[in-house]
Design a protein around this motif. Structure first.
Motif, mmCIF file in Angstrom:
data_model
loop_
_atom_site.group_PDB
_atom_site.id
_atom_site.type_symbol
_atom_site.label_atom_id
_atom_site.label_comp_id
_atom_site.label_asym_id
_atom_site.label_seq_id
_atom_site.Cartn_x
_atom_site.Cartn_y
_atom_site.Cartn_z
ATOM 1 N N GLU A 188 -5.048 3.488 7.087
ATOM 2 C CA GLU A 188 -3.721 3.388 6.502
ATOM 3 C C GLU A 188 -2.744 2.917 7.657
ATOM 4 O OE1 GLU A 188 -3.764 6.444 2.831
ATOM 5 O OE2 GLU A 188 -2.995 7.043 4.664
ATOM 6 N N LEU A 228 8.589 12.195 4.877
ATOM 7 C CA LEU A 228 7.587 11.466 3.771
ATOM 8 C C LEU A 228 7.042 12.532 3.161
ATOM 9 C CD1 LEU A 228 6.376 8.805 6.281
ATOM 10 C CD2 LEU A 228 8.181 8.635 4.573
ATOM 11 N N GLY A 229 7.423 13.960 3.734
ATOM 12 C CA GLY A 229 6.383 14.904 2.801
ATOM 13 C C GLY A 229 4.767 14.863 3.358
ATOM 14 N N ASP A 230 4.607 14.071 4.253
ATOM 15 C CA ASP A 230 3.274 13.922 4.784
ATOM 16 C C ASP A 230 3.086 14.384 6.466
ATOM 17 O OD1 ASP A 230 0.645 13.276 5.666
ATOM 18 O OD2 ASP A 230 0.677 11.533 4.287
ATOM 19 N N SER A 231 2.859 15.583 6.734
ATOM 20 C CA SER A 231 3.233 15.605 8.041
ATOM 21 C C SER A 231 1.902 15.382 9.019
ATOM 22 C CB SER A 231 3.114 17.361 8.093
ATOM 23 O OG SER A 231 1.641 17.925 7.802
ATOM 24 N N ASP A 232 1.084 14.678 8.430
ATOM 25 C CA ASP A 232 -0.202 14.050 9.106
ATOM 26 C C ASP A 232 0.294 12.835 9.962
ATOM 27 O OD1 ASP A 232 -1.746 16.226 8.483
ATOM 28 O OD2 ASP A 232 -2.916 15.060 6.808
ATOM 29 N N TRP A 233 1.377 12.287 9.180
ATOM 30 C CA TRP A 233 1.656 10.946 9.867
ATOM 31 C C TRP A 233 2.308 11.124 11.238
ATOM 32 C CZ3 TRP A 233 -0.027 6.637 9.126
ATOM 33 C CH2 TRP A 233 -0.452 5.993 7.847
ATOM 34 N N VAL A 248 -8.474 7.680 6.972
ATOM 35 C CA VAL A 248 -8.558 8.693 5.928
ATOM 36 C C VAL A 248 -9.948 8.665 5.106
ATOM 37 C CG1 VAL A 248 -6.149 8.572 5.516
ATOM 38 C CG2 VAL A 248 -7.665 7.011 4.126
#
Length: 570
Positions: free
Chosen positions: A517, A533-538, A568
């Motif tokens: 990704e 983004l509500g996605d802490s992994d980024w 991923v």
């Protein structure tokens, strides 16, 4: 390293560079760029890493519209050189693993083309029907205002019909009066065009960019169109945009020219006013028409009704437009990606900040564009962050579109000349046609003579020589983007998902392919922007490329660009 071109989708990994010959490099000091000038810069193009060069017209021409008015399709205009020079250019490109894509202009010719000379010679000329000839409107005096066969407007101001006293009829010209439209209803016209195209491919050319190719099929009734308030001639284009036989003509062209030649060629159609639904049909491989189209939706978003009345561009509108085209061509067809070309102003002046943040915004614009799904096109000088030209007077302009509009607006409509000049400044085509800025010497290293159009005064600071050896330059940023497309399958073939569609300043999307990704973030403002983004992994993903020395977290500094890659589903 050249891209293998043994499959139809070779261009998914390719980047195309547009050369506007008269403004690229002048080898003989006459002030006009030429083929030998291009040949002298092939090492520069190889260093940049592009895969193909799109060459704007170099055919023999009276140059009424800078070569888009062709008088001989099988010869080179002497101002650019000779056929032998073109052969040398092809050899030089091929030897460096690059392709040559020629501009193909077959909606119209020059009025000095032998075909048109024969067509206008008499009412019963064998080539009379090669062009669109019609008598005056019934009940009107031929040659007088209002007597034109219909009320269509020319793109270059005034009516789309020119009265020819010799035979007492009018001919159609959607552009300049010196660019009469060919009648593609006549099969002899089509056969002559296909023969010419095959002649160029046999010479080693690798494909065509086709000028206004969706105008080839007209409504043969040539009906009047509705007039907007204040219009003398109608700008409604429905009589010739994607006309009734356009798909038939392009499928026939593919069969007669491209079908038996293998997958290494490139066909792209410039298509003003094309809809997404039509573009899917044009670029669906199973229909055998074109590889991709140039659409204009995103470069009209800052028009307030028409080109010379501008409004602020809203990023949400830009994302909605480009995102819709990404989604619409995701399953079938293919996108072309561009911010600018010879018909548009400089990208950094239009979409970025050509002042304090010129370099940062030029890099951000390039990063966002190149990492979409599609084939990116770089217009000469945009890889340097070249800016719009500060034209001071109408006498400094060369573009027929600007000159005609200025004359009509001031002489016919009585508008204030200073106001008209100001209105054309942001979007006029001459902005992109000033010479490429090679170095800080007189005339920016473009010519030893007097350039045909003025050199931007910022050439001493913005030029290729200064940027080639500087790792953080706009030029070297483009090299890294091209490398990513060549090396990462997710860039070439990943799917596309728009993020934050309602954010007024941040452009964000994700590309996915298999287990990879790629997150792309661009700040289209001079203010810091918080990104959630509500996605802490980024935040912990590797930064592949950015235009600031170090990126921490997802928040963006003024005009910041960053792309991150993660794996991923492992």
């Amino acid at each position: 390293m050249p891209i293998p071109s043994d499959s139809r989708d070779w261009f998914h990994k390719a980047v195309v560079y547009q050369v506007y010959p008269r403004s690229f490099a002048d080898s003989d000091g006459d002030g006009i760029g030429d083929l030998k000038g291009i040949i002298g810069k092939l090492d520069y193009l190889e260093h940049l890493g592009v895969d193909a060069v799109w060459l704007s017209p170099v055919y023999r021409s009276p140059q009424d519209d800078n070569g888009y008015d062709i008088s001989d399709y099988r010869d080179i205009d002497p101002i650019f050189g000779t056929l032998e020079d073109l052969d040398e250019l092809i050899k030089g490109l091929h030897g460096r693993g690059m392709k040559l894509v020629m501009d193909l202009v077959v909606n119209h010719t020059s009025d000095e083309h032998p075909w048109f000379a024969e067509s206008r010679a008499s009412l019963d000329s064998p080539k009379r029907d090669w062009y669109w000839w019609r008598p005056a409107r019934p009940g009107h005096e031929p040659g007088m205002p209002g007597a034109e066969p219909n009320n269509w407007a020319s793109f270059f101001s005034g009516p789309a019909w020119q009265y020819d006293a010799y035979t007492g009829q009018y001919y159609l010209h959607l552009f300049s009066r010196k660019q009469p439209d060919l009648n593609w209803e006549n099969p002899e016209v089509r056969r002559a065009v296909y023969a010419m195209m095959n002649w160029w491919l046999d010479r080693g050319v690798d494909g065509f960019r086709m000028d206004v190719v969706n105008f080839l099929s007209k409504d043969t009734a040539l009906p009047d169109k509705p007039l907007a308030e204040g219009e003398l001639y109608s700008h409604d284009r429905s009589g010739y945009v994607c006309g009734p036989r356009i798909h038939e003509f392009l499928q026939e062209m593919h069969f007669e020219v491209f079908a038996a030649r293998g997958p290494g060629l490139l066909t792209v159609g410039e298509m003003p006013s094309v809809t997404l639904e039509e573009a899917v049909l044009f670029t669906d491989p199973s229909r055998a028409e074109l590889d991709m189209v140039f659409q204009f939706e995103h470069v009209t978003l800052d028009w307030d009704g028409y080109k010379w009345r501008r409004k602020p561009l809203r990023l949400t509108d830009l994302k909605a437009s480009l995102g819709r085209w990404q989604a619409g061509l995701q399953e079938r067809g293919w996108n072309s990606l561009y911010w600018g070309n010879h018909d548009q102003p400089r990208a950094v002046s239009r979409f970025g900040d050509d002042g304090a943040y010129r370099e940062a915004s030029a890099k951000m614009l390039a990063g966002v564009l190149h990492l979409h799904r599609g084939t990116p096109y770089i217009y000469q000088g945009d890889e340097l962050g070249m800016t719009n030209m500060p034209f001071a007077t109408i006498a400094e302009h060369r573009d027929i579109e600007v000159l005609n509009h200025y004359r009509e607006a001031t002489d016919t409509l009585g508008l204030d000349p200073a106001a008209v000049l100001a209105s054309v400044a942001p979007l006029n085509r001459d902005n992109a046609r000033t010479p490429v800025q090679w170095d800080g010497s007189p005339h920016a290293g473009f010519t030893t003579g007097t350039p045909w159009i003025g050199v931007n005064p910022n050439a001493a600071e913005v030029n290729a020589a200064e940027q080639l050896g500087r790792p953080d330059s706009v030029l070297n940023f483009h090299r890294e983007l091209i490398r990513l497309r060549h090396e990462l399958p997710v860039v070439a073939d990943g799917d596309f998902t728009m993020l934050l569609p309602d954010h007024e300043s941040v452009y964000a999307f994700v590309r996915r392919l298999g287990g990879e990704e790629l997150l792309v973030l661009g700040n289209f403002s001079g203010e810091p922007q918080a990104v959630d983004l509500g996605d802490s992994d980024w935040a912990g993903a590797d930064v592949l490329l950015g235009n600031y020395p170090k990126s921490e977290g997802l928040d963006l500094r003024p005009w910041e660009f960053a792309c991150r890659l993660r794996t991923v589903g492992a």
